[in-house]
Motif scaffolding. Sequence first.
Motif, PDB file in Angstrom:
ATOM      1  N   LEU A  92      -5.537  55.275  53.275  1.00 49.96           N
ATOM      2  CA  LEU A  92      -4.415  55.093  54.196  1.00 49.96           C
ATOM      3  C   LEU A  92      -4.547  53.836  55.057  1.00 49.96           C
ATOM      4  CD1 LEU A  92      -4.052  58.799  55.386  1.00 49.96           C
ATOM      5  CD2 LEU A  92      -2.658  57.618  53.684  1.00 49.96           C
ATOM      6  N   GLU A  93      -5.550  53.020  54.779  1.00 51.29           N
ATOM      7  CA  GLU A  93      -5.758  51.804  55.564  1.00 51.29           C
ATOM      8  C   GLU A  93      -4.584  50.840  55.545  1.00 51.29           C
ATOM      9  OE1 GLU A  93      -9.398  50.028  54.359  1.00 51.29           O
ATOM     10  OE2 GLU A  93     -10.669  51.477  55.400  1.00 51.29           O
ATOM     11  N   PRO A  94      -3.770  50.757  54.460  1.00 52.96           N
ATOM     12  CA  PRO A  94      -2.605  49.846  54.501  1.00 52.96           C
ATOM     13  C   PRO A  94      -1.624  50.144  55.623  1.00 52.96           C
ATOM     14  CG  PRO A  94      -3.069  50.480  52.244  1.00 52.96           C
ATOM     15  CD  PRO A  94      -3.976  51.300  53.111  1.00 52.96           C
ATOM     16  N   MET A  95      -1.683  51.323  56.217  1.00 54.91           N
ATOM     17  CA  MET A  95      -0.778  51.656  57.318  1.00 54.91           C
ATOM     18  C   MET A  95      -1.284  51.146  58.659  1.00 54.91           C
ATOM     19  SD  MET A  95       0.238  55.587  56.327  1.00 54.91           S
ATOM     20  CE  MET A  95       1.373  55.687  57.711  1.00 54.91           C
ATOM     21  N   SER A  96      -2.376  50.419  58.656  1.00 57.90           N
ATOM     22  CA  SER A  96      -2.987  49.969  59.917  1.00 57.90           C
ATOM     23  C   SER A  96      -2.089  49.012  60.696  1.00 57.90           C
ATOM     24  CB  SER A  96      -4.336  49.295  59.640  1.00 57.90           C
ATOM     25  OG  SER A  96      -4.174  48.186  58.750  1.00 57.90           O
ATOM     26  N   GLY A  97      -1.118  48.396  60.029  1.00 61.64           N
ATOM     27  CA  GLY A  97      -0.233  47.468  60.724  1.00 61.64           C
ATOM     28  C   GLY A  97       0.847  48.148  61.537  1.00 61.64           C
ATOM     29  N   LEU A  98       1.020  49.450  61.366  1.00 56.40           N
ATOM     30  CA  LEU A  98       2.071  50.159  62.090  1.00 56.40           C
ATOM     31  C   LEU A  98       1.615  50.524  63.501  1.00 56.40           C
ATOM     32  CD1 LEU A  98       3.325  52.639  59.336  1.00 56.40           C
ATOM     33  CD2 LEU A  98       4.415  50.518  60.079  1.00 56.40           C
ATOM     34  N   PRO A  99       2.530  50.479  64.470  1.00 55.03           N
ATOM     35  CA  PRO A  99       2.162  50.923  65.832  1.00 55.03           C
ATOM     36  C   PRO A  99       1.959  52.428  65.837  1.00 55.03           C
ATOM     37  CG  PRO A  99       4.505  50.411  65.711  1.00 55.03           C
ATOM     38  CD  PRO A  99       3.911  49.971  64.397  1.00 55.03           C
ATOM     39  N   PRO A 100       1.224  52.952  66.837  1.00 55.26           N
ATOM     40  CA  PRO A 100       0.954  54.399  66.881  1.00 55.26           C
ATOM     41  C   PRO A 100       2.208  55.264  66.884  1.00 55.26           C
ATOM     42  CG  PRO A 100      -0.511  53.227  68.379  1.00 55.26           C
ATOM     43  CD  PRO A 100       0.478  52.218  67.876  1.00 55.26           C
ATOM     44  N   TRP A 101       3.245  54.839  67.616  1.00 58.53           N
ATOM     45  CA  TRP A 101       4.444  55.665  67.687  1.00 58.53           C
ATOM     46  C   TRP A 101       5.130  55.770  66.337  1.00 58.53           C
ATOM     47  CZ3 TRP A 101       9.149  53.835  66.226  1.00 58.53           C
ATOM     48  CH2 TRP A 101       9.317  52.458  66.185  1.00 58.53           C
ATOM     49  N   THR A 128      -1.153  61.917  66.974  1.00 62.33           N
ATOM     50  CA  THR A 128      -0.456  62.364  65.758  1.00 62.33           C
ATOM     51  C   THR A 128      -0.536  63.878  65.565  1.00 62.33           C
ATOM     52  OG1 THR A 128      -2.450  61.903  64.467  1.00 62.33           O
ATOM     53  CG2 THR A 128      -0.772  60.181  64.570  1.00 62.33           C
ATOM     54  N   LEU A 129      -1.653  64.482  65.964  1.00 64.90           N
ATOM     55  CA  LEU A 129      -1.854  65.898  65.670  1.00 64.90           C
ATOM     56  C   LEU A 129      -0.966  66.801  66.518  1.00 64.90           C
ATOM     57  CD1 LEU A 129      -5.743  66.079  65.236  1.00 64.90           C
ATOM     58  CD2 LEU A 129      -3.975  65.734  63.509  1.00 64.90           C
ATOM     59  N   ILE A 130      -0.850  66.522  67.813  1.00 62.06           N
ATOM     60  CA  ILE A 130      -0.035  67.387  68.670  1.00 62.06           C
ATOM     61  C   ILE A 130       1.449  67.333  68.282  1.00 62.06           C
ATOM     62  CG2 ILE A 130       0.791  67.733  71.025  1.00 62.06           C
ATOM     63  CD1 ILE A 130      -1.937  67.122  72.059  1.00 62.06           C
ATOM     64  N   PRO A 131       2.059  66.146  68.128  1.00 64.24           N
ATOM     65  CA  PRO A 131       3.467  66.133  67.705  1.00 64.24           C
ATOM     66  C   PRO A 131       3.686  66.786  66.342  1.00 64.24           C
ATOM     67  CG  PRO A 131       2.839  64.005  68.605  1.00 64.24           C
ATOM     68  CD  PRO A 131       1.583  64.785  68.460  1.00 64.24           C
ATOM     69  N   SER A 132       2.763  66.579  65.411  1.00 64.54           N
ATOM     70  CA  SER A 132       2.919  67.199  64.093  1.00 64.54           C
ATOM     71  C   SER A 132       2.823  68.711  64.187  1.00 64.54           C
ATOM     72  CB  SER A 132       1.852  66.660  63.136  1.00 64.54           C
ATOM     73  OG  SER A 132       1.966  65.263  62.986  1.00 64.54           O
ATOM     74  N   THR A 133       1.920  69.201  65.030  1.00 66.20           N
ATOM     75  CA  THR A 133       1.798  70.649  65.218  1.00 66.20           C
ATOM     76  C   THR A 133       3.084  71.240  65.766  1.00 66.20           C
ATOM     77  OG1 THR A 133      -0.580  70.448  65.617  1.00 66.20           O
ATOM     78  CG2 THR A 133       0.493  72.448  66.395  1.00 66.20           C
ATOM     79  N   MET A 134       3.720  70.547  66.687  1.00 64.71           N
ATOM     80  CA  MET A 134       4.968  71.058  67.245  1.00 64.71           C
ATOM     81  C   MET A 134       6.124  70.944  66.245  1.00 64.71           C
ATOM     82  SD  MET A 134       4.956  70.015  71.247  1.00 64.71           S
ATOM     83  CE  MET A 134       3.908  70.957  72.365  1.00 64.71           C
ATOM     84  N   CYS A 135       6.190  69.837  65.549  1.00 66.29           N
ATOM     85  CA  CYS A 135       7.299  69.624  64.616  1.00 66.29           C
ATOM     86  C   CYS A 135       7.215  70.533  63.393  1.00 66.29           C
ATOM     87  CB  CYS A 135       7.348  68.163  64.171  1.00 66.29           C
ATOM     88  SG  CYS A 135       7.874  67.023  65.473  1.00 66.29           S
ATOM     89  N   VAL A 136       6.026  71.031  63.082  1.00 61.55           N
ATOM     90  CA  VAL A 136       5.913  71.919  61.932  1.00 61.55           C
ATOM     91  C   VAL A 136       6.594  73.252  62.201  1.00 61.55           C
ATOM     92  CG1 VAL A 136       3.799  73.213  62.412  1.00 61.55           C
ATOM     93  CG2 VAL A 136       4.258  72.446  60.081  1.00 61.55           C
ATOM     94  N   SER A 137       6.893  73.542  63.478  1.00 62.55           N
ATOM     95  CA  SER A 137       7.609  74.775  63.817  1.00 62.55           C
ATOM     96  C   SER A 137       9.116  74.642  63.648  1.00 62.55           C
ATOM     97  CB  SER A 137       7.310  75.178  65.274  1.00 62.55           C
ATOM     98  OG  SER A 137       5.949  75.493  65.454  1.00 62.55           O
ATOM     99  N   PHE A 138       9.594  73.423  63.388  1.00 65.46           N
ATOM    100  CA  PHE A 138      11.039  73.204  63.332  1.00 65.46           C
ATOM    101  C   PHE A 138      11.609  73.454  61.941  1.00 65.46           C
ATOM    102  CE2 PHE A 138      10.211  69.918  66.881  1.00 65.46           C
ATOM    103  CZ  PHE A 138      10.124  70.943  67.814  1.00 65.46           C
TER     104      PHE A 138
END
Length: 588
Positions: free
Chosen positions: A455-464, A508-518
Motif C-alpha cells: 500500500l506504499e503507493p498511497m503515501s502521496g495522499l493526505p491523511p483525510w 483511519t480506524l475510528i472513522p472506519s469503525t463508525m462507518c461500518v455501522s452505516f
Amino acid sequence: MCLYILNVVKPERLLLYRSAVTFVTLLCVSLRQCVFSCLQEACCAYVLMVTAVYWVSEAVPLGAAALVPAFLYPLFGVLKSSEVAAEYCKDTTLLLMGVICLAASIEKWNLHKRIALRMVMIAGAKPGMLVLGFMCCTVFLSMWLSNTSTTAMVMPIAEAVLQQLICTGLADSHDDSETGEAPEEDSGTSGFGTTGKIGVGDLNLVYNLLFREIVQLCHKYPTKRDHMICKCLSLSITYAATIGGLITITGTSTNLIFAEQFNTRYPDAKVINFGTWFIFSFPIAIIMLVLTWLWLHFLFLGCNFRETCSLSKKRKTRREMLSERRIHEEYAKLGPISYPEVVTGVFFILMTLLWFTREPGFVPGWTSLFEKKGYRTDATVSVLLGFLLFLIPSNIGLLCFGNDDSESDPLAPMITWKDFQRLMPWEIVILVGGGYALAAGCKVSGLSVWIGRQLEPMSGLPPWAVTLLACLLVSAVTEFASNPATLTVFLPILSALSETLHINPLHTLIPSTMCVSFGVMLPVGNPPNAIVFSYGHVQISDMVKAGFGVNLIGVAVVMLAITTWGVPLFNLTEFPAWAMARNVTGSL
C-alpha cells in the motif's frame, strides 16, 4: 405454493454444499502449496480469505465461520492451538457479559418501556415531534443495549401508536364528523402492541399481527400522508438504534471489536477507553440525530415543520389526541415504579459513573486508589455489577415501591441465569474471538507488514483522503456483509496502511469503525433493518432512498469529527511513539 416450494428446495443448502466442496478443494491445493513453500504469509492470507468468504456469503453461521482460524492456523503452523484458543476470550468478552446482565434486568422489569413511553409523552403526538421522541429514546437505549434488542423493544411500542393512527383514520373515512374531541368509547385496539416480545400467544398480539398483514397486503392506509408517517417512524427507529450504538464502547459489537484489536495491537497506546470514546462520539450522535430527523421529515413529511411539530393543544387533530391517549394508557399499565426498576436504574447510573471516572485523564481516577496499576478495566466494573444482580433479591417488602411482582419466592434474584442466557449473543462472542485470532495470525506471520508494503503507493495522499476512502469502502461493503465481519477483515489492513504511511492509526480506524455501522440501505444490512422491514410499512426502495441519505450524513459527520475535535483529543497530527514502536517491531 411458491413459498412452499422454496421452503422444500432450500436453495441456501445448495450454496452450502457448493461452498463446502470449494473449501475442501482449496484446502487440499493450499495444503500442498503451503507445505512446499513454507510461507507463513501465504498460509495466513489463505485463512483470512476463506474466513472472509464465509462471512460475506453467510453460507454457514457467522459464529461457525469464525472457528476456521481455530483449526487452520495450527494445521498450517501459523499459531499453536493453545495460542489460537486464547484469542477467543478477551477482556471485552467479560465487558459484554456484564453489560448483558444489566440489559437483562432492564428488559425483565420493563424499565426500557417506561423510559420510551415517558419520552414520547413529553414529545407529544404531532408527527414530527412523535418521530423525534421515538428517535431520542431509541438512541438513549441503544447506548447501553444492543441495536437489535433496542429495535425489538421499541418497535412494538411504535407499532401500537401507528395502528391507532391507521384504525382511527379508517374509521374517519366512514364518518364525516370532524370534531377535535376524542370519542368516549374505546376503539377496540387497546391491546395492540402491549407485549414487547414476538411470539407471546395472547389474542391482542394475534389480532395486531393479522391486522398488520391485512394493511401490508391491501395497502389500505387512510391517506397517503398516514402511510408516509408510518414509513418515517419505522425507519427512524432503526436509524436511531444505529446512531445510539456509536456513542459507547459497549453500544455495538463493532466498537468492542475495534477496542480489543486496537489495544492488542498497540498495548502501549492507552488512549481508548469508555470516556475518550464517549467524548468523541457523543457530538457525532447528536449531529447525526438532528440531521437524520430533518432528512426523514423532508423525505416523508415535507417541510411544513410548523404543522408537524407544533406543541399547541389547539392544533391537535382527533387522531393525534387519540394517539396521545393511547400512549398514556400504555404508560398507566406499567403502574408505579417498582423496587426492581429502582435497583436497575441505580446500577445503570453507577456503572456509567464508574466507567467515566476510572481513568478520566484530566484528573486521577478511582483506580489511583489501588497500589497496583493496570489491573482494573471497564470489564471489572461491568462484571462486578452484573454479578451483584444475581445476588440482590427482587422483592423486598420493606423497600418495595409499588412492586406488584407475584413471585412466590421472596428472595428471587433480580435476574436469573436464564434471563442472562436469553440475551447473551454467544455467536457475536465467537465472531469477535475469530477476529482476534485472525489479527494475531496476521501479526505473527508478517502478513500485516506485507500488506502495508503493497500500500506504499498511497503515501502521496493526505491523511483525510486516506480516511475518506476507507470510510466509503467499508460503508459500501457493509451494505452486503455483516458489520462485525466487515470490520474484522478491514482492521488489520487499515492498521498496516496507517503504519506504512506514518499516519496515526486512530485517524483511519475510528472513522472506519463508525462507518461500518452505516449499513442502513437494505434489510440485510443489519438486524434492526430486518426487524423494521418485517412490519410491512416500508419497501426496499424506501430503505434505499432514505438509507443513502443517512449514509452520506454519517460519513460527512464522522469526517468532520475526526478532522476537528478528534485532532486534539487523540493527538492525530503526530505519528505516535506507540505506533512507531509497533511499526519497527513488525518490520523486524
